[in-house]
Write a protein that holds these residues in place. Structure first.
Motif, PDB file in Angstrom:
ATOM      1  N   SER A   1       0.908  -1.318   0.464  1.00 46.40           N
ATOM      2  CA  SER A   1       0.092   0.193   0.004  1.00 46.40           C
ATOM      3  C   SER A   1       0.944   1.134   0.021  1.00 46.40           C
ATOM      4  O   SER A   1       0.669   2.329  -0.960  1.00 46.40           O
ATOM      5  CB  SER A   1      -0.863  -0.718   1.211  1.00 46.40           C
ATOM      6  OG  SER A   1      -1.822  -1.195   0.967  1.00 46.40           O
ATOM      7  N   GLY A   2       1.932   1.155   0.453  1.00 41.84           N
ATOM      8  CA  GLY A   2       3.400   1.951   0.650  1.00 41.84           C
ATOM      9  C   GLY A   2       3.290   2.845  -0.476  1.00 41.84           C
ATOM     10  O   GLY A   2       3.455   4.057  -1.314  1.00 41.84           O
ATOM     11  N   MET A   3       4.078   1.530  -1.248  1.00 43.06           N
ATOM     12  CA  MET A   3       4.237   1.364  -2.939  1.00 43.06           C
ATOM     13  C   MET A   3       3.772   2.590  -4.321  1.00 43.06           C
ATOM     14  O   MET A   3       3.103   3.363  -4.375  1.00 43.06           O
ATOM     15  CB  MET A   3       4.532   0.069  -3.160  1.00 43.06           C
ATOM     16  CG  MET A   3       5.953  -0.437  -2.979  1.00 43.06           C
ATOM     17  SD  MET A   3       6.409  -1.545  -3.530  1.00 43.06           S
ATOM     18  CE  MET A   3       7.176  -2.682  -2.253  1.00 43.06           C
TER      19      MET A   3
ATOM     20  N   ALA B   1       2.708   5.840  -2.812  1.00 44.77           N
ATOM     21  CA  ALA B   1       4.216   6.415  -3.286  1.00 44.77           C
ATOM     22  C   ALA B   1       3.899   7.222  -4.579  1.00 44.77           C
ATOM     23  O   ALA B   1       4.377   8.086  -5.083  1.00 44.77           O
ATOM     24  CB  ALA B   1       5.929   6.171  -2.581  1.00 44.77           C
ATOM     25  N   ILE B   2       3.479   6.194  -5.242  1.00 46.93           N
ATOM     26  CA  ILE B   2       3.829   6.633  -6.665  1.00 46.93           C
ATOM     27  C   ILE B   2       2.859   7.502  -7.121  1.00 46.93           C
ATOM     28  O   ILE B   2       2.508   8.624  -7.584  1.00 46.93           O
ATOM     29  CB  ILE B   2       3.376   5.210  -7.414  1.00 46.93           C
ATOM     30  CG1 ILE B   2       4.539   3.826  -7.368  1.00 46.93           C
ATOM     31  CG2 ILE B   2       2.668   5.162  -8.930  1.00 46.93           C
ATOM     32  CD1 ILE B   2       4.052   2.539  -7.988  1.00 46.93           C
TER      33      ILE B   2
ATOM     34  N   ALA C   1      12.375   3.871  -5.012  1.00 42.13           N
ATOM     35  CA  ALA C   1      12.920   5.146  -5.476  1.00 42.13           C
ATOM     36  C   ALA C   1      12.870   5.526  -7.064  1.00 42.13           C
ATOM     37  O   ALA C   1      13.794   6.950  -7.723  1.00 42.13           O
ATOM     38  CB  ALA C   1      14.323   4.545  -5.242  1.00 42.13           C
ATOM     39  N   ALA C   2      13.175   4.591  -7.616  1.00 42.76           N
ATOM     40  CA  ALA C   2      13.105   4.344  -9.124  1.00 42.76           C
ATOM     41  C   ALA C   2      11.385   5.450  -9.763  1.00 42.76           C
ATOM     42  O   ALA C   2      12.026   5.800 -11.078  1.00 42.76           O
ATOM     43  CB  ALA C   2      12.749   3.028 -10.288  1.00 42.76           C
ATOM     44  N   VAL C   3      10.996   5.754  -8.957  1.00 41.17           N
ATOM     45  CA  VAL C   3       9.442   6.604  -9.469  1.00 41.17           C
ATOM     46  C   VAL C   3       9.568   7.998  -9.196  1.00 41.17           C
ATOM     47  O   VAL C   3       8.976   8.411 -10.787  1.00 41.17           O
ATOM     48  CB  VAL C   3       8.320   6.479  -8.568  1.00 41.17           C
ATOM     49  CG1 VAL C   3       7.991   6.611  -7.303  1.00 41.17           C
ATOM     50  CG2 VAL C   3       6.605   7.132  -9.697  1.00 41.17           C
ATOM     51  N   LEU C   4      10.243   7.867  -8.303  1.00 44.71           N
ATOM     52  CA  LEU C   4      11.315   9.164  -8.807  1.00 44.71           C
ATOM     53  C   LEU C   4      11.892   9.846  -9.717  1.00 44.71           C
ATOM     54  O   LEU C   4      11.883  10.407 -10.423  1.00 44.71           O
ATOM     55  CB  LEU C   4      11.383   9.766  -7.174  1.00 44.71           C
ATOM     56  CG  LEU C   4      10.773   9.648  -6.391  1.00 44.71           C
ATOM     57  CD1 LEU C   4      11.908   9.457  -4.639  1.00 44.71           C
ATOM     58  CD2 LEU C   4       9.871  11.603  -5.913  1.00 44.71           C
TER      59      LEU C   4
ATOM     60  N   GLY D   1       7.336  14.653   0.399  1.00 44.10           N
ATOM     61  CA  GLY D   1       6.744  13.448  -0.369  1.00 44.10           C
ATOM     62  C   GLY D   1       7.877  12.325  -0.367  1.00 44.10           C
ATOM     63  O   GLY D   1       8.644  12.179   0.734  1.00 44.10           O
ATOM     64  N   ALA D   2       7.445  11.101  -1.372  1.00 46.17           N
ATOM     65  CA  ALA D   2       7.658  10.130  -1.229  1.00 46.17           C
ATOM     66  C   ALA D   2       9.551  10.529  -1.839  1.00 46.17           C
ATOM     67  O   ALA D   2       9.748  11.845  -2.234  1.00 46.17           O
ATOM     68  CB  ALA D   2       7.380   9.282  -1.984  1.00 46.17           C
ATOM     69  N   GLU D   3      11.187   9.813  -1.626  1.00 44.83           N
ATOM     70  CA  GLU D   3      12.645  10.664  -1.428  1.00 44.83           C
ATOM     71  C   GLU D   3      13.115   9.059  -2.099  1.00 44.83           C
ATOM     72  O   GLU D   3      12.913   7.748  -1.672  1.00 44.83           O
ATOM     73  CB  GLU D   3      12.655  10.514  -0.114  1.00 44.83           C
ATOM     74  CG  GLU D   3      12.684   9.475   1.303  1.00 44.83           C
ATOM     75  CD  GLU D   3      13.778   9.710   2.353  1.00 44.83           C
ATOM     76  OE1 GLU D   3      14.202   8.929   2.913  1.00 44.83           O
ATOM     77  OE2 GLU D   3      12.269  10.544   3.129  1.00 44.83           O
ATOM     78  N   LEU D   4      13.723   9.835  -2.508  1.00 39.87           N
ATOM     79  CA  LEU D   4      15.280   8.787  -3.192  1.00 39.87           C
ATOM     80  C   LEU D   4      15.511   8.507  -1.729  1.00 39.87           C
ATOM     81  O   LEU D   4      16.116   7.324  -1.879  1.00 39.87           O
ATOM     82  CB  LEU D   4      16.191   9.116  -4.181  1.00 39.87           C
ATOM     83  CG  LEU D   4      17.024   8.791  -4.627  1.00 39.87           C
ATOM     84  CD1 LEU D   4      15.890   7.262  -5.313  1.00 39.87           C
ATOM     85  CD2 LEU D   4      17.734   9.250  -5.770  1.00 39.87           C
TER      86      LEU D   4
END
Length: 399
Positions: A57-59, A62-63, A112-115, A363-366
């Motif tokens: 759910s976190g993935m 993040a997306i 990380a890849a989505v960012l 937000g989401a971070e690398l």
């Protein structure tokens, strides 16, 4: 490298959310096999390896967050027309190819890849062998999303190399490589810095300190220390060292109380030479190297200092440059501490566990960068670009 428009990048991310949800059972099954093969001697690494419903759910969340953020590419930074008539525009631009090297943590394969992808970068993923099966499925989710949107699968590549092959690749990559982000412990970071020929953005190492000032609110101090130490021991923002000022009222009573509370929570408490005078039954730190160590375990050092200056000197000497905190009701002392401590994040009356992209509004971070060049702290979407100058003339020559 092809510059993708925002719509196509967001369509890929929409596909990713649907694919991860639809392949959840497959992801969990692959992770179960990784967990069964893992030696649990390293509890922190094991915790990072776990993928469950909450992690998935976190993935997806993040997306979604990255999908909803403004595209960071081709944003105007400055626009100037000189007296000569030259027009100079500075805009954000992709790095190109980013290699992410990480231990455990299959969620990095997504988050990380989505960012990096939304910032129009090609991504090379080098995960640890302990997460191999999980990463295979997650990278295949990426490949599926790219295919569904008529994009080349090479935007996301999973590198399958042993230590020697990785070393050779870092020294002589077989493709353009613009930035490497190692996410892991001191050994991994040192290995990458030693062998890489391109820019390396250091991240992930903690070894965080908290200083208890003489004017600290003791009840709040206890609460903050327990949270920072025990909430998530595998986090790079977890607490490793506490420095208690001897000038606090009832110093001996308070440091003994803190010691007892930590031990009751299952934390191994080491003393330094100064605190050992009160904590006589505690093991003393074996040598100076312990001050540099990031524990990633239920372990902490309780040290004693005579002043805020001594505390600041010790923190600036030994910390990993990640996070530090002061507990005090004295705003002037807090300001002095915060302005003189050399870490990416510094806290007044708050847990170091907030050094996190989501918690800090990024937000989401690398990763959490401890470098001073380019960016320091949580590396969010806006930080995964470089810049380029566009210069417009009309036959201009320099004289």
């Amino acid at each position: 490298m092809q510059l993708l428009n925002t719509d196509i990048k967001n369509k890929v991310l929409d596909s990713m959310m649907q694919i991860i949800e639809s392949r959840k059972d497959e992801i969990l099954e692959a992770n179960k096999k990784d967990l069964e093969a893992f030696n649990r001697d390293d509890q922190a690494l094991y915790d990072r390896l776990v993928v469950n419903d909450a992690k998935i759910s976190g993935m997806i969340q993040a997306i979604k967050e990255v999908r909803d953020q403004e595209d960071p590419v081709s944003q105007e930074i400055s626009n100037t027309t000189l007296e000569s008539g030259l027009k100079i525009i500075n805009k954000t631009a992709p790095f190109g190819t980013i290699m992410i090297i990480y231990e455990s943590r299959p969620d990095v394969t997504i988050e990380a890849a989505v960012l990096a992808f939304k910032a129009n970068n090609k991504i090379l993923l080098k995960g640890g062998k302990e997460a191999y099966l999980s990463n295979v499925v997650l990278v295949d989710c990426w490949k599926q999303a790219l295919r569904e949107n008529d994009l080349d699968e090479s935007w996301i590549t999973m590198l399958q190399m042993n230590r020697e092959e990785t070393q050779a690749f870092l020294k002589n990559p077989d493709q353009p490589l613009d930035l490497i982000v190692p996410r892991g412990g001191e050994r991994l970071i040192g290995f990458v810095k030693e062998h890489a020929k391109c820019a390396v953005l250091v991240s992930g190492r903690g070894n965080n300190f908290l200083y208890v000032h003489p004017k600290a609110d003791w009840a709040k101090t206890i609460e903050v220390i327990i949270n920072a130490k025990t909430d998530k021991i595998s986090g790079c923002n977890a607490l490793d060292k506490v420095l208690v000022d001897k000038n606090i009222a009832d110093y001996e009573v308070k440091i003994k109380e803190l010691d007892e509370i930590l031990k009751a929570k299952g934390v191994e408490v080491l003393a330094d030479e100064a605190s050992k005078e009160v904590l006589s039954e505690n093991a003393v730190i074996p040598n100076e190297d312990t001050w540099y160590e990031e524990f990633l375990a239920m372990k902490i050092v309780l040290g004693a200092v005579d002043s805020i200056d001594e505390a600041m000197e010790k923190i600036n000497t030994y910390s990993g440059g990640h996070s530090s905190a002061i507990m005090t009701t004295d705003k002037e002392a807090a300001t002095t501490f915060m302005e003189n401590i050399d870490t990416a994040a510094v806290y007044h009356n708050a847990s170091t566990r907030f050094t996190d992209g989501g918690q800090m509004g990024v937000g989401a971070e690398l990763a959490i960068s401890t470098d001073k060049l380019h960016h320091r702290g949580p590396l969010g979407l806006k930080q995964l670009v470089t810049n380029k100058y566009y210069v417009f003339g009309d036959g201009h020559v320099r004289v």
